[in-house]
Design a protein around this motif. Structure first.
Motif, PDB file in Angstrom:
ATOM      1  N   ALA A  86       0.855  -1.199   0.000  1.00 26.08           N
ATOM      2  CA  ALA A  86       0.000   0.000   0.000  1.00 26.08           C
ATOM      3  C   ALA A  86       0.885   1.241   0.000  1.00 26.08           C
ATOM      4  CB  ALA A  86      -0.884  -0.010   1.242  1.00 26.08           C
ATOM      5  N   VAL A  87       0.505   2.218  -0.820  1.00 27.30           N
ATOM      6  CA  VAL A  87       1.281   3.460  -0.917  1.00 27.30           C
ATOM      7  C   VAL A  87       0.319   4.634  -0.762  1.00 27.30           C
ATOM      8  CG1 VAL A  87       2.830   4.849  -2.355  1.00 27.30           C
ATOM      9  CG2 VAL A  87       2.877   2.359  -2.543  1.00 27.30           C
ATOM     10  N   VAL A  88       0.647   5.555   0.138  1.00 21.33           N
ATOM     11  CA  VAL A  88      -0.201   6.740   0.340  1.00 21.33           C
ATOM     12  C   VAL A  88       0.513   7.962  -0.222  1.00 21.33           C
ATOM     13  CG1 VAL A  88      -1.278   8.237   2.061  1.00 21.33           C
ATOM     14  CG2 VAL A  88      -1.306   5.759   2.371  1.00 21.33           C
ATOM     15  N   VAL A  89      -0.232   8.730  -1.019  1.00 27.01           N
ATOM     16  CA  VAL A  89       0.276   9.987  -1.575  1.00 27.01           C
ATOM     17  C   VAL A  89      -0.233  11.124  -0.693  1.00 27.01           C
ATOM     18  CG1 VAL A  89       0.077  11.573  -3.541  1.00 27.01           C
ATOM     19  CG2 VAL A  89       0.238   9.106  -3.923  1.00 27.01           C
ATOM     20  N   TRP A  90       0.673  11.937  -0.176  1.00 25.16           N
ATOM     21  CA  TRP A  90       0.268  13.094   0.642  1.00 25.16           C
ATOM     22  C   TRP A  90       0.259  14.335  -0.250  1.00 25.16           C
ATOM     23  CZ3 TRP A  90      -1.982  11.991   5.071  1.00 25.16           C
ATOM     24  CH2 TRP A  90      -1.728  10.739   5.633  1.00 25.16           C
ATOM     25  N   VAL A  91      -0.953  14.695  -0.692  1.00 27.57           N
ATOM     26  CA  VAL A  91      -1.123  15.780  -1.658  1.00 27.57           C
ATOM     27  C   VAL A  91      -0.674  17.117  -1.059  1.00 27.57           C
ATOM     28  CG1 VAL A  91      -2.876  17.039  -2.998  1.00 27.57           C
ATOM     29  CG2 VAL A  91      -3.007  14.551  -2.808  1.00 27.57           C
ATOM     30  N   GLY A  92      -1.013  17.322   0.211  1.00 33.47           N
ATOM     31  CA  GLY A  92      -0.643  18.587   0.875  1.00 33.47           C
ATOM     32  C   GLY A  92       0.861  18.765   0.944  1.00 33.47           C
ATOM     33  N   SER A  93       1.587  17.671   1.018  1.00 33.07           N
ATOM     34  CA  SER A  93       3.047  17.738   1.029  1.00 33.07           C
ATOM     35  C   SER A  93       3.573  18.026  -0.369  1.00 33.07           C
ATOM     36  CB  SER A  93       3.626  16.419   1.547  1.00 33.07           C
ATOM     37  OG  SER A  93       5.021  16.396   1.373  1.00 33.07           O
ATOM     38  N   ALA A  94       3.062  17.309  -1.353  1.00 29.78           N
ATOM     39  CA  ALA A  94       3.522  17.524  -2.737  1.00 29.78           C
ATOM     40  C   ALA A  94       3.324  18.981  -3.139  1.00 29.78           C
ATOM     41  CB  ALA A  94       2.755  16.605  -3.680  1.00 29.78           C
ATOM     42  N   ASN A  95       2.237  19.580  -2.645  1.00 30.40           N
ATOM     43  CA  ASN A  95       1.950  20.973  -3.001  1.00 30.40           C
ATOM     44  C   ASN A  95       2.787  21.979  -2.207  1.00 30.40           C
ATOM     45  OD1 ASN A  95       0.211  20.443  -5.065  1.00 30.40           O
ATOM     46  ND2 ASN A  95      -1.646  20.517  -3.809  1.00 30.40           N
ATOM     47  N   ARG A  96       3.664  21.478  -1.329  1.00 29.77           N
ATOM     48  CA  ARG A  96       4.623  22.355  -0.632  1.00 29.77           C
ATOM     49  C   ARG A  96       6.062  21.944  -0.987  1.00 29.77           C
ATOM     50  NH1 ARG A  96       0.355  24.242   0.998  1.00 29.77           N
ATOM     51  NH2 ARG A  96      -0.022  25.352   2.935  1.00 29.77           N
ATOM     52  N   ASP A  97       6.214  21.185  -2.072  1.00 33.96           N
ATOM     53  CA  ASP A  97       7.562  20.693  -2.409  1.00 33.96           C
ATOM     54  C   ASP A  97       8.426  21.860  -2.902  1.00 33.96           C
ATOM     55  OD1 ASP A  97       9.833  19.511  -3.482  1.00 33.96           O
ATOM     56  OD2 ASP A  97       8.756  17.742  -4.185  1.00 33.96           O
ATOM     57  N   GLU A  98       9.507  22.121  -2.172  1.00 36.18           N
ATOM     58  CA  GLU A  98      10.388  23.255  -2.479  1.00 36.18           C
ATOM     59  C   GLU A  98      11.050  23.116  -3.850  1.00 36.18           C
ATOM     60  OE1 GLU A  98      10.396  21.010  -0.013  1.00 36.18           O
ATOM     61  OE2 GLU A  98      10.161  22.291   1.745  1.00 36.18           O
ATOM     62  N   GLU A  99      11.106  21.872  -4.381  1.00 37.23           N
ATOM     63  CA  GLU A  99      11.711  21.672  -5.707  1.00 37.23           C
ATOM     64  C   GLU A  99      10.795  22.193  -6.821  1.00 37.23           C
ATOM     65  OE1 GLU A  99      14.733  20.142  -6.476  1.00 37.23           O
ATOM     66  OE2 GLU A  99      15.050  20.356  -4.307  1.00 37.23           O
ATOM     67  N   VAL A 100       9.539  22.370  -6.492  1.00 42.03           N
ATOM     68  CA  VAL A 100       8.566  22.752  -7.524  1.00 42.03           C
ATOM     69  C   VAL A 100       8.004  24.155  -7.273  1.00 42.03           C
ATOM     70  CG1 VAL A 100       6.324  22.115  -8.558  1.00 42.03           C
ATOM     71  CG2 VAL A 100       7.957  20.342  -7.898  1.00 42.03           C
ATOM     72  N   PHE A 101       7.820  24.502  -6.002  1.00 40.78           N
ATOM     73  CA  PHE A 101       7.230  25.808  -5.659  1.00 40.78           C
ATOM     74  C   PHE A 101       8.250  26.590  -4.830  1.00 40.78           C
ATOM     75  CE2 PHE A 101       3.837  22.609  -5.820  1.00 40.78           C
ATOM     76  CZ  PHE A 101       3.060  23.128  -6.848  1.00 40.78           C
ATOM     77  N   SER A 102       8.640  27.772  -5.326  1.00 35.56           N
ATOM     78  CA  SER A 102       9.619  28.530  -4.532  1.00 35.56           C
ATOM     79  C   SER A 102       8.894  29.113  -3.317  1.00 35.56           C
ATOM     80  CB  SER A 102      10.267  29.629  -5.362  1.00 35.56           C
ATOM     81  OG  SER A 102       9.318  30.593  -5.673  1.00 35.56           O
ATOM     82  N   GLU A 103       9.592  29.129  -2.186  1.00 36.02           N
ATOM     83  CA  GLU A 103       9.003  29.580  -0.916  1.00 36.02           C
ATOM     84  C   GLU A 103       7.576  29.026  -0.756  1.00 36.02           C
ATOM     85  OE1 GLU A 103       9.836  33.615   0.571  1.00 36.02           O
ATOM     86  OE2 GLU A 103      10.441  33.993  -1.497  1.00 36.02           O
ATOM     87  N   PRO A 104       7.453  27.703  -0.662  1.00 35.25           N
ATOM     88  CA  PRO A 104       6.107  27.099  -0.690  1.00 35.25           C
ATOM     89  C   PRO A 104       5.235  27.484   0.490  1.00 35.25           C
ATOM     90  CG  PRO A 104       7.784  25.463  -0.134  1.00 35.25           C
ATOM     91  CD  PRO A 104       8.520  26.698  -0.545  1.00 35.25           C
TER      92      PRO A 104
END
Ligand code: HEM
Length: 415
Positions: free
Chosen positions: A321-339
């Motif tokens: 089982a694998v859980v994706v944490w959407v709230g974390s992905a949307n704060r990923d510093e590699e994708v969003f500057s100053e998330p």
């Protein structure tokens, strides 16, 4: 879930975290934990006291891979964390619990009903429903943004599904119980009993309406479900009921929390924007996308690996089982500057608040119209909003949201 603090991840002991515990999201703050996981353990395994276990992915790239690669990760054993180890009775019958090719057969005809073009033609109807949930023009003083927004998706979805207005309060209550059975505002004895009652009430309700629409079809979505073809066949009664459930839960469990969380973020981080409003309508689209990224109301999704797959930080094995944490992905510093900055100049387009891949939210066009109408009208009516009491955060490891958001509103001059 608290979503405004810049997290300090250095002290997080990743051996001790409990991502399953709904209290983490109502009384705590998962962001320092997710930040530590993105940095130090992008693939993290948790074993529950009863022996069930799941991997977590927290980076944007891994989240997109797990959500989109259906040949590697299946939705058919459930897409919600509370289904871990229990399977999904709706497997292959309900859109969100089906993999391609069955998923594509179900999704194709529904796309036509929920395309941007189809929902745009319903805008006058959506507008009437949304405006009814806003504080009236000239309203000054306290207003609970969260409780009033709870009826917003109901009003929009119910008008599509033709459910009578006298049923809306019950439907909101049952969908809230189904989405967050641990939350004290919705819980009836145990979470398991709450979920069972909610499912019983909702499935009964949808079955009654399905029977009526089969006999007297109208222009609404329930009638459409009873007549549409998925592949070569019409839907069975069970499939109609499951997909009514998926549509109403999809709408009710998420949209109000984006409304309330975005208003709170605006009040706390962008009061100047609130003061000046958006007379030419150019900033509201940015507000919607940044609000979706910031609030990420659908916070976690479950998948099961159908083969061994290597992700950042290790390999998951077939059946895991694998859980994706959407709230974390949307704060990923590699994708969003100053998330952790709520930034209304940001191009937040890469957020995955609506998911990613084949299960990308069916109701996204509808939700974006409802959010545009709500925020434009809110800014037209109000020039200020301040917290007027403690926000109450939802107790859930699935939905990140607010149960109460008492605000004091300042009407815009001339409204
Ligand atoms: C702000 C509002 C909303 C958010 C954040 C949101 C979020 C999401 C996410 C993340 C998924 C992907 C699930 C997965 O990958 O397993 C999804 C799927 C879905 N959503 Fe939404 N949703 C919203 C509004 C709505 C509305 C208004 C509707 C109803 C019309 C809706 C109906 C659905 C359905 C039926 C699916 C399943 C799609 C599929 O499996 O192909 N959602 N939503």
């Amino acid at each position: 879930m608290r979503i405004s603090a810049v997290p300090d991840a250095a002290d997080v002991d990743l051996e001790k975290i409990d991502l399953f515990d709904p209290l983490l999201y109502s009384d705590g703050d998962p962001h320092p934990i997710w930040t530590a996981m993105r940095q130090r353990a992008p693939l993290h395994r948790q074993v529950l006291p009863d022996g069930r276990q799941f991997w977590s992915v927290t980076r944007h790239g891994d989240a997109c891979r797990v959500l989109s690669a259906h040949r590697e990760f299946s939705s058919e054993r459930g897409s919600l964390l509370h289904q871990l180890g229990k399977g999904d009775a709706a497997s292959g019958k309900m859109l969100v619990s089906a993999d391609p090719p069955r998923h594509s057969e179900l999704r194709g005809p529904l796309n036509r009903m929920f395309s941007a073009k189809a929902v745009a033609s319903a805008e006058p109807r959506i507008r009437r429903a949304v405006l009814a949930t806003l504080p009236p023009p000239g309203h000054s003083g306290p207003w609970d943004v969260a409780t009033s927004a709870a009826l917003l998706p109901m009003a929009v979805a119910a008008s599509f599904m033709a459910f009578p207005e006298e049923d809306w309060v019950d439907l909101v209550q049952w969908t809230s119980m189904a989405a967050a059975p641990e939350d004290p505002s919705f819980r009836v004895s145990s979470p398991a009993a709450t979920l069972a009652i909610a499912h019983h009430q909702l499935f009964d309700y949808f079955a009654k309406h399905m029977r009526h629409r089969r006999a007297n079809p109208g222009e609404d979505v329930v009638s459409y479900l009873t007549t549409m073809r998925a592949g070569s066949e019409q839907l069975t009664d069970e499939e109609v009921v499951y997909n009514c459930y998926s549509l109403l839960l999809g709408a009710n469990a998420t949209t109000p929390h984006t409304v309330a969380g975005t208003i709170l973020a605006m009040a706390e981080h962008a009061p100047h924007f609130l003061r000046h409003g958006d007379a030419d309508g150019t900033r509201v689209p940015l507000l919607i996308e940044e609000g979706l990224r910031w609030t990420s109301p659908a916070s976690s999704f479950l998948r099961h690996a159908v083969q061994d797959v290597t992700l950042s930080g290790g390999t998951v094995r077939e059946g895991d089982a694998v859980v994706v944490w959407v709230g974390s992905a949307n704060r990923d510093e590699e994708v969003f500057s100053e998330p952790f900055r709520f930034d209304l100049t940001r191009d937040a387009g890469r957020h995955i608040a609506f998911g990613f891949g084949p299960h990308y939210c069916l109701g996204s066009a509808l939700a974006r119209i409802a959010l545009r109408i709500y925020f434009s009208e809110f800014l037209r009516r109000f020039a200020g909003a301040e917290l007027a009491g403690d926000p109450v955060h939802l107790r859930s490891n699935f939905i990140a949201g607010l149960v109460h958001l008492p605000m004091s509103l300042v009407p815009r001059a001339g409204t």
